[in-house]
Design a protein around this motif. Structure first.
Motif, PDB file in Angstrom:
ATOM      1  N   ILE A  55       0.842  -1.205   0.000  1.00  0.00           N
ATOM      2  CA  ILE A  55       0.000   0.000   0.000  1.00  0.00           C
ATOM      3  C   ILE A  55       0.875   1.253   0.000  1.00  0.00           C
ATOM      4  CG2 ILE A  55      -1.606   1.341   1.427  1.00  0.00           C
ATOM      5  CD1 ILE A  55      -2.825  -1.455   2.235  1.00  0.00           C
ATOM      6  N   ARG A  56       1.900   1.272   0.839  1.00  0.00           N
ATOM      7  CA  ARG A  56       2.800   2.426   0.932  1.00  0.00           C
ATOM      8  C   ARG A  56       3.556   2.645  -0.373  1.00  0.00           C
ATOM      9  NH1 ARG A  56       7.831   2.000   1.840  1.00  0.00           N
ATOM     10  NH2 ARG A  56       7.722   0.050   3.030  1.00  0.00           N
ATOM     11  N   GLU A  57       4.128   1.573  -0.910  1.00  0.00           N
ATOM     12  CA  GLU A  57       4.930   1.702  -2.134  1.00  0.00           C
ATOM     13  C   GLU A  57       4.088   2.139  -3.324  1.00  0.00           C
ATOM     14  OE1 GLU A  57       8.157   1.682  -2.656  1.00  0.00           O
ATOM     15  OE2 GLU A  57       8.701   1.185  -0.601  1.00  0.00           O
ATOM     16  N   GLY A  63       1.121   7.404  -6.754  1.00  0.00           N
ATOM     17  CA  GLY A  63       0.054   8.285  -6.285  1.00  0.00           C
ATOM     18  C   GLY A  63      -1.292   7.594  -6.164  1.00  0.00           C
ATOM     19  N   ILE A  64      -1.378   6.316  -6.480  1.00  0.00           N
ATOM     20  CA  ILE A  64      -2.632   5.576  -6.370  1.00  0.00           C
ATOM     21  C   ILE A  64      -2.847   5.215  -4.899  1.00  0.00           C
ATOM     22  CG2 ILE A  64      -3.843   3.446  -6.992  1.00  0.00           C
ATOM     23  CD1 ILE A  64      -2.224   3.507  -9.661  1.00  0.00           C
ATOM     24  N   VAL A  65      -4.011   5.593  -4.379  1.00  0.00           N
ATOM     25  CA  VAL A  65      -4.319   5.377  -2.969  1.00  0.00           C
ATOM     26  C   VAL A  65      -5.193   4.134  -2.830  1.00  0.00           C
ATOM     27  CG1 VAL A  65      -5.372   6.336  -0.893  1.00  0.00           C
ATOM     28  CG2 VAL A  65      -4.110   7.830  -2.472  1.00  0.00           C
ATOM     29  N   ILE A  66      -4.621   3.102  -2.252  1.00  0.00           N
ATOM     30  CA  ILE A  66      -5.377   1.874  -1.992  1.00  0.00           C
ATOM     31  C   ILE A  66      -6.196   2.108  -0.731  1.00  0.00           C
ATOM     32  CG2 ILE A  66      -5.223  -0.588  -1.469  1.00  0.00           C
ATOM     33  CD1 ILE A  66      -2.514  -0.565  -2.981  1.00  0.00           C
ATOM     34  N   GLY A  67      -7.490   1.828  -0.826  1.00  0.00           N
ATOM     35  CA  GLY A  67      -8.400   2.100   0.279  1.00  0.00           C
ATOM     36  C   GLY A  67      -9.282   3.302  -0.022  1.00  0.00           C
ATOM     37  N   SER A  68      -9.114   3.875  -1.200  1.00  0.00           N
ATOM     38  CA  SER A  68      -9.956   4.991  -1.629  1.00  0.00           C
ATOM     39  C   SER A  68     -11.227   4.425  -2.270  1.00  0.00           C
ATOM     40  CB  SER A  68      -9.211   5.861  -2.641  1.00  0.00           C
ATOM     41  OG  SER A  68      -8.939   5.114  -3.823  1.00  0.00           O
ATOM     42  N   ALA A  69     -12.174   5.303  -2.569  1.00  0.00           N
ATOM     43  CA  ALA A  69     -13.409   4.868  -3.231  1.00  0.00           C
ATOM     44  C   ALA A  69     -13.115   4.250  -4.602  1.00  0.00           C
ATOM     45  CB  ALA A  69     -14.368   6.046  -3.371  1.00  0.00           C
ATOM     46  N   GLU A  70     -12.119   4.805  -5.299  1.00  0.00           N
ATOM     47  CA  GLU A  70     -11.789   4.320  -6.643  1.00  0.00           C
ATOM     48  C   GLU A  70     -11.026   2.997  -6.606  1.00  0.00           C
ATOM     49  OE1 GLU A  70     -10.798   7.384  -5.472  1.00  0.00           O
ATOM     50  OE2 GLU A  70     -12.504   8.472  -6.321  1.00  0.00           O
ATOM     51  N   VAL A  71     -10.202   2.827  -5.589  1.00  0.00           N
ATOM     52  CA  VAL A  71      -9.365   1.624  -5.469  1.00  0.00           C
ATOM     53  C   VAL A  71      -9.525   1.076  -4.047  1.00  0.00           C
ATOM     54  CG1 VAL A  71      -7.056   0.649  -5.751  1.00  0.00           C
ATOM     55  CG2 VAL A  71      -7.733   2.627  -7.137  1.00  0.00           C
ATOM     56  N   PRO A  72     -10.568   0.271  -3.827  1.00  0.00           N
ATOM     57  CA  PRO A  72     -10.802  -0.244  -2.465  1.00  0.00           C
ATOM     58  C   PRO A  72      -9.692  -1.188  -2.009  1.00  0.00           C
ATOM     59  CG  PRO A  72     -12.288  -1.270  -4.034  1.00  0.00           C
ATOM     60  CD  PRO A  72     -11.539  -0.207  -4.781  1.00  0.00           C
ATOM     61  N   ARG A  73      -9.570  -1.352  -0.727  1.00  0.00           N
ATOM     62  CA  ARG A  73      -8.546  -2.218  -0.126  1.00  0.00           C
ATOM     63  C   ARG A  73      -8.596  -3.630  -0.703  1.00  0.00           C
ATOM     64  NH1 ARG A  73      -5.604  -5.391   0.921  1.00  0.00           N
ATOM     65  NH2 ARG A  73      -4.434  -5.885   2.780  1.00  0.00           N
ATOM     66  N   GLY A 114      -8.047   4.137 -16.770  1.00  0.00           N
ATOM     67  CA  GLY A 114      -8.004   5.595 -16.659  1.00  0.00           C
ATOM     68  C   GLY A 114      -7.598   6.094 -15.291  1.00  0.00           C
ATOM     69  N   THR A 115      -7.199   5.184 -14.394  1.00  0.00           N
ATOM     70  CA  THR A 115      -6.745   5.609 -13.066  1.00  0.00           C
ATOM     71  C   THR A 115      -5.551   6.543 -13.232  1.00  0.00           C
ATOM     72  OG1 THR A 115      -7.520   3.599 -11.984  1.00  0.00           O
ATOM     73  CG2 THR A 115      -5.757   4.815 -10.874  1.00  0.00           C
TER      74      THR A 115
END
Length: 156
Positions: A55-57, A63-73, A114-115
């Protein structure tokens, strides 16, 4: 003598970021222009769980945030693959004396087409989305190419 940074931990993650359509994100290394790879990175501390490292890397490098609405955990999947390889001599100075092998834990991350990607300029120069087979052929690392070739086995 290294006084500025602690030695890297020889346990890392490889995260194959892909769309449901099997397009794979590759990023070009700033310290080796022309070298393309998936997101990789070492644990920051011995007790850091590998999913937290992934998740950190991913956030640091793309810049992709895992756990966001677009990219859930749940989009991050531990593929249960492990690669043990010899660390390239050019990068061994980052590790404690005598450390020559790294164990890499492979994850897949499904993101929508398109992420947006925002690179860390100190680490990467460019990014591109490629069809999975072409992405595998473009990787400098054998283990990275092999991981990408496993993608169809892990799609839901």
């Amino acid at each position: 003598m290294r006084v500025d940074k602690p030695f890297k931990i020889p346990e890392s993650v490889l995260v194959v970021i892909h769309t449901p359509e099997r397009e794979v994100l590759l990023i070009e290394r700033a310290d080796a222009p022309g070298t393309w790879q998936s997101v990789t990175g070492s644990k920051d501390r011995d007790d850091e769980p590998f999913d937290e490292t992934a998740i950190r890397e991913v956030a640091e490098e793309t810049g992709i945030v895992i756990g966001s609405a677009e990219v859930p955990r749940e989009a991050l999947i531990d593929w249960g693959l492990r690669n043990v390889y010899e660390i390239y001599p050019v990068w061994r100075h980052r590790y404690a004396p005598g450390v020559i092998h790294n164990t890499e834990h492979v994850f897949g991350l499904t993101v929508p087409r398109g992420t947006p990607v925002t690179l860390s300029p100190r680490e990467h120069l460019a990014w591109r989305w490629l069809p999975w087979r072409e992405a595998a052929d473009s990787c400098f690392s054998f283990s990275n190419a092999e991981a990408i070739l496993q993608l169809p086995n892990f799609l839901r």
